[in-house]
Design a protein around this motif. Structure first.
Motif, PDB file in Angstrom:
ATOM      1  N   PRO A  26     -33.701 -11.631   6.555  1.00 17.98           N
ATOM      2  CA  PRO A  26     -32.918 -12.411   7.523  1.00 17.98           C
ATOM      3  C   PRO A  26     -31.432 -12.040   7.498  1.00 17.98           C
ATOM      4  O   PRO A  26     -30.901 -11.593   6.485  1.00 17.98           O
ATOM      5  N   LYS A  27     -30.792 -12.274   8.636  1.00 16.37           N
ATOM      6  CA  LYS A  27     -29.415 -11.796   8.860  1.00 16.37           C
ATOM      7  C   LYS A  27     -28.392 -12.299   7.871  1.00 16.37           C
ATOM      8  O   LYS A  27     -27.398 -11.640   7.630  1.00 16.37           O
ATOM      9  N   GLN A  28     -28.616 -13.488   7.263  1.00 14.45           N
ATOM     10  CA  GLN A  28     -27.565 -13.993   6.371  1.00 14.45           C
ATOM     11  C   GLN A  28     -27.366 -13.107   5.144  1.00 14.45           C
ATOM     12  O   GLN A  28     -26.393 -13.246   4.422  1.00 14.45           O
ATOM     13  N   PHE A  29     -28.321 -12.173   4.940  1.00 13.90           N
ATOM     14  CA  PHE A  29     -28.221 -11.294   3.766  1.00 13.90           C
ATOM     15  C   PHE A  29     -27.750  -9.884   4.134  1.00 13.90           C
ATOM     16  O   PHE A  29     -27.853  -8.961   3.343  1.00 13.90           O
ATOM     17  N   LEU A  30     -27.272  -9.720   5.351  1.00 11.82           N
ATOM     18  CA  LEU A  30     -26.847  -8.374   5.781  1.00 11.82           C
ATOM     19  C   LEU A  30     -25.361  -8.156   5.554  1.00 11.82           C
ATOM     20  O   LEU A  30     -24.801  -7.170   5.999  1.00 11.82           O
ATOM     21  N   LYS A  31     -24.724  -9.106   4.890  1.00 13.21           N
ATOM     22  CA  LYS A  31     -23.264  -9.034   4.798  1.00 13.21           C
ATOM     23  C   LYS A  31     -22.782  -8.240   3.595  1.00 13.21           C
ATOM     24  O   LYS A  31     -21.608  -7.942   3.484  1.00 13.21           O
ATOM     25  N   ARG A  32     -23.712  -7.952   2.682  1.00 11.75           N
ATOM     26  CA  ARG A  32     -23.310  -7.215   1.487  1.00 11.75           C
ATOM     27  C   ARG A  32     -22.998  -5.769   1.844  1.00 11.75           C
ATOM     28  O   ARG A  32     -23.589  -5.218   2.762  1.00 11.75           O
ATOM     29  N   ILE A  33     -22.106  -5.164   1.092  1.00  8.42           N
ATOM     30  CA  ILE A  33     -21.709  -3.799   1.433  1.00  8.42           C
ATOM     31  C   ILE A  33     -22.378  -2.784   0.516  1.00  8.42           C
ATOM     32  O   ILE A  33     -22.113  -1.590   0.592  1.00  8.42           O
ATOM     33  N   GLU A  34     -23.290  -3.245  -0.357  1.00  6.11           N
ATOM     34  CA  GLU A  34     -23.999  -2.330  -1.259  1.00  6.11           C
ATOM     35  C   GLU A  34     -25.369  -1.985  -0.674  1.00  6.11           C
ATOM     36  O   GLU A  34     -25.850  -2.637   0.231  1.00  6.11           O
ATOM     37  N   ARG A  35     -26.012  -0.966  -1.276  1.00  5.09           N
ATOM     38  CA  ARG A  35     -27.377  -0.632  -0.899  1.00  5.09           C
ATOM     39  C   ARG A  35     -28.401  -1.347  -1.780  1.00  5.09           C
ATOM     40  O   ARG A  35     -29.569  -1.421  -1.446  1.00  5.09           O
ATOM     41  N   GLN A  36     -27.955  -1.804  -2.951  1.00  6.38           N
ATOM     42  CA  GLN A  36     -28.890  -2.367  -3.923  1.00  6.38           C
ATOM     43  C   GLN A  36     -28.918  -3.896  -3.847  1.00  6.38           C
ATOM     44  O   GLN A  36     -28.040  -4.509  -3.276  1.00  6.38           O
ATOM     45  N   GLY A  37     -29.944  -4.452  -4.460  1.00  9.56           N
ATOM     46  CA  GLY A  37     -29.967  -5.897  -4.679  1.00  9.56           C
ATOM     47  C   GLY A  37     -30.561  -6.723  -3.552  1.00  9.56           C
ATOM     48  O   GLY A  37     -30.428  -7.943  -3.542  1.00  9.56           O
ATOM     49  N   PHE A  38     -31.229  -6.081  -2.587  1.00 11.20           N
ATOM     50  CA  PHE A  38     -31.759  -6.827  -1.448  1.00 11.20           C
ATOM     51  C   PHE A  38     -33.178  -7.374  -1.676  1.00 11.20           C
ATOM     52  O   PHE A  38     -33.680  -8.159  -0.889  1.00 11.20           O
ATOM     53  N   GLY A  39     -33.837  -6.931  -2.780  1.00 10.50           N
ATOM     54  CA  GLY A  39     -35.220  -7.345  -3.022  1.00 10.50           C
ATOM     55  C   GLY A  39     -35.395  -8.849  -3.134  1.00 10.50           C
ATOM     56  O   GLY A  39     -36.384  -9.410  -2.683  1.00 10.50           O
ATOM     57  N   GLN A  40     -34.394  -9.512  -3.699  1.00 12.53           N
ATOM     58  CA  GLN A  40     -34.477 -10.971  -3.861  1.00 12.53           C
ATOM     59  C   GLN A  40     -34.516 -11.699  -2.515  1.00 12.53           C
ATOM     60  O   GLN A  40     -34.906 -12.861  -2.453  1.00 12.53           O
ATOM     61  N   PHE A  41     -34.133 -11.027  -1.452  1.00 16.55           N
ATOM     62  CA  PHE A  41     -34.101 -11.667  -0.131  1.00 16.55           C
ATOM     63  C   PHE A  41     -35.284 -11.265   0.765  1.00 16.55           C
ATOM     64  O   PHE A  41     -35.373 -11.698   1.905  1.00 16.55           O
ATOM     65  N   LEU A  42     -36.178 -10.421   0.236  1.00 14.61           N
ATOM     66  CA  LEU A  42     -37.303  -9.932   1.044  1.00 14.61           C
ATOM     67  C   LEU A  42     -38.129 -11.116   1.563  1.00 14.61           C
ATOM     68  O   LEU A  42     -38.493 -11.995   0.790  1.00 14.61           O
TER      69      LEU A  42
END
Lengths: 195, 471
Positions: A26-42
């Motif tokens: 979901p869009k609220q998790f697109l604000k990070r500027i890194e490539r890593q760490g998105f698994g927790q938001f899947l």
């Protein structure tokens, strides 16, 4: 990018069609500027309730799928937004392969650029895999060199992949470095078209 | 004509940098548009390898997804703030032109590209955004890409792409009065489904398309991706050239005349063949409203919400049931009886001056329904100023609408413009996916006139009836 040759892993089936990238991340998790760490938001809104607690009725929260590395889904997987955060989230969660009966174009390309193997199988093959994975701890082996998906019970399916993507995944290319080796051609194109 | 070609083939052939066996083509990219959400990791990738932006002069950046549309300088979310500051820093470091939040050119990337004349016929245009298909309205080959490809284009100004398959989408006849381009593209997607365009570039043709204004054509091409197509385009014609004349980045005087000659030659040749074709009759199209959770879940405003028991397959029955459950709707209910809580007029689909004029015409002298919260978010600061010059802001404000600054806003709710859980929004945007406008939010996609009419009545109405009674 890490090369991809062969992978054996636990299958997680999410048997829905038209899963869009807004659901994947979901869009609220697109604000990070890194490539890593998105698994927790899947699949965040499907996995967690409004208070952030895991939803019992969402299958990825079932402990039997802990450690799954092959995601299997229905048609048009990854449709919608071009956000590469979707394959980043899938990969960071631990998936190495996504199998679906069809894929959205941008998502498919985004997977391959990150070393995730997208595999298209027939609806019948998907349906077999899904029913196995729903009833048991089901493992598949994916052999990219020979373009074969198989299990230990005799199931075997071949898949298509354009040669370029196959090579890129097998060798873990830095695609930009490959392209930069053609710099002279890019320069002469620019000179000819006066741009 | 010998060897007639489509516009798609013509653009492709002109952009071939390199071909070899067993590889896609290496094609040149004329223009890359950049925004704050899908670019930070691409710039970081360049930095890590010590690479440069090959053509900053062919790159243009703005901020649109995160920006506040009210009190511009109060960015409540620190992570949003960092993302915007990162774009600013990256553009400075790599010499990329940027229309930042204070810039008069700021706006939604797909609104300002055409507005500034950066978008031109025959160009290859990319952006890390799936609605890049919008620019196809000018006869450009424009498509969305992921962040790895954004980095690739920044570094090389090229992409490896297999030649696309072409599909002709022919729209016969004329649209009825008060039926808009938005209704047409929704009807096309409802008829042929959310993946009929996958693997294709769509070329929209036919009398109805020729009669559309430039801004209406952008609405059509914008939603090509909702049919699965990365790109959709329209062969350029006088409408295109008239729109472009005098815009900042468009050639001037004799150079403009020469450009028009070359643009004319781009149009698809008589007798060119396509890999696939679909057709629809424009006069059959009614004002549309989506009822479900993908853009093909769409019916005419006179229609009833589908019944899962009438579905042809178990899978589609399940999909309808899930959508009804999420949307809080009953099967067989007339869509016109559905009450709404919010109205959003904006997004890269419908936030241009003509969209605002159409909505303003409906609401002039009327009041927003007391139970409805309604807002207008112009697509760019240029659109906003133009609308204010025409007095449209006053019409909206007097009716009870909020009048905001430019940005993507409630289309995807990355800023503070969020539809609360369980509430229902009539939205002129492009996606009605679960949670798109906020976690648990229920989105109904409509055109600007239908959105304006719903704002007044508090539920969906056939805008044609409203127009008939207001004269």
């Amino acid at each position: 990018m890490e090369p991809f040759k062969e992978h054996k892993g636990l299958v997680y089936p999410l048997n829905r069609s038209n899963i869009d990238t807004d659901q994947i991340i979901p869009k609220q998790f697109l604000k990070r500027i890194e490539r890593q760490g998105f698994g927790q938001f899947l699949f965040y809104n499907w996995r967690f309730d409004d208070d952030g607690n895991p939803r019992e009725d969402f299958s990825l929260n079932d402990p039997k799928y802990d450690g799954a590395s092959i995601l299997v889904s229905g048609e048009n997987f990854g449709c919608g937004s071009s956000r590469e955060h979707a394959p980043w989230a899938i990969q960071d969660y631990g998936f190495k392969v996504v199998i679906a009966s069809s894929f959205a174009d941008i998502f498919y390309s985004n997977c391959s650029k990150n070393g995730i193997l997208p595999i298209q199988l027939s609806e019948q093959e998907i349906s077999n895999i899904v029913s196995n994975a729903e009833s048991t701890n089901y493992y598949l082996t994916v052999d990219l060199e020979n373009q074969v998906v198989s299990d230990s019970e005799g199931f075997k399916a071949t898949f298509e992949l354009v040669n370029y993507l196959r090579e890129m995944l097998l060798k873990g290319w830095d695609e930009i470095a490959v392209t930069l080796s053609h710099s002279d051609k890019i320069t002469s194109f620019e000179e000819q078209s006066h741009s | 004509m010998e060897n007639p070609k489509t516009i798609i083939d013509k653009i492709w052939d002109k952009h071939l940098v390199h071909q070899e066996d067993n590889k896609p083509d290496l094609i040149y990219i004329d223009l890359q548009l950049v925004h704050e959400v899908t670019s930070p990791q691409a710039f970081e990738g360049l930095r890590m390898k010590g690479r440069k932006v090959r053509r900053p002069d062919r790159t243009f950046a703005t901020m649109d997804h995160n920006v506040p549309t009210i009190a511009r300088h109060i960015i409540n979310d620190p992570v949003s703030k960092i993302q915007m500051e990162t774009l600013e820093k990256n553009c400075k470091e790599f010499s990329v032109p940027l229309a930042d939040i204070n810039h008069p050119d700021q706006g939604i990337v797909h609104v300002i590209g055409p507005e500034l004349g950066l978008t031109q016929p025959g160009k290859t245009i990319v952006c890390g955004d799936s609605h890049t298909s919008t620019h196809g309205a000018f006869g450009a080959l424009a498509f969305g890409i992921g962040t790895s490809e954004v980095e690739h284009v920044l570094a090389t100004q090229t992409l490896w792409q297999a030649p696309p398959k072409s599909m002709k989408v022919k729209v016969n006849g004329r649209l009825s009065p008060a039926v808009t381009a938005k209704d047409l593209i929704l009807a096309i997607i409802a008829k042929f489904g959310v993946r009929f365009g996958t693997g294709y570039v769509l070329e929209y043709t036919g009398e109805a398309i020729r009669n559309l204004s430039m801004e209406e054509r952008m609405t059509i091409c914008n939603m090509s991706i909702e049919a699965g197509a990365r790109a959709g385009l329209i062969s350029p014609d006088e409408t295109t050239f008239n729109y472009l004349k005098g815009r900042r980045h468009v050639p001037k005087n004799e150079e403009f005349d020469a450009a028009v000659q070359s643009w004319k030659a781009l149009a698809t040749d008589e007798g060119a063949s396509y890999d696939a074709q679909v057709e629809i009759d424009a006069d059959e199209v009614e004002p549309q409203v989506t009822w479900g959770t993908n853009p093909a879940m769409c019916i005419p405003v006179s229609g009833l919400i589908p019944n899962p028991n009438s579905a042809k397959t178990d899978a589609s029955k399940e999909e309808i049931e899930r959508a009804l459950d999420y949307m809080g709707l009953e099967a067989d209910q007339p869509i016109a009886s559905v009450h709404i809580d919010h109205v959003f007029i904006g997004s890269c689909t419908n936030s241009r001056i003509s969209d605002l004029r159409k909505a303003a015409k409906i609401i002039e002298g009327k009041k927003v329904h007391p139970k409805v919260h309604a807002m207008v978010v112009p697509g760019s600061q240029t659109v906003k100023i133009k609308a204010e010059e025409e007095g449209l802001d006053k019409i909206f404000l007097e009716a009870g609408f909020e009048w905001r600054e430019a940005g993507c806003s409630m289309c995807l709710a990355m800023n503070d413009d969020i539809v609360p859980p369980g509430e229902r929004c009539a939205s002129t945007s492009n996606r009605n996916f679960e949670g798109r406008q906020g976690n648990g939010a229920r989105t109904h996609l409509v055109g600007p006139e239908m959105a304006a009419a719903a704002a007044i009545e508090g539920h969906f109405v056939d805008v044609r009836n409203l127009l008939a009674t207001s004269v």
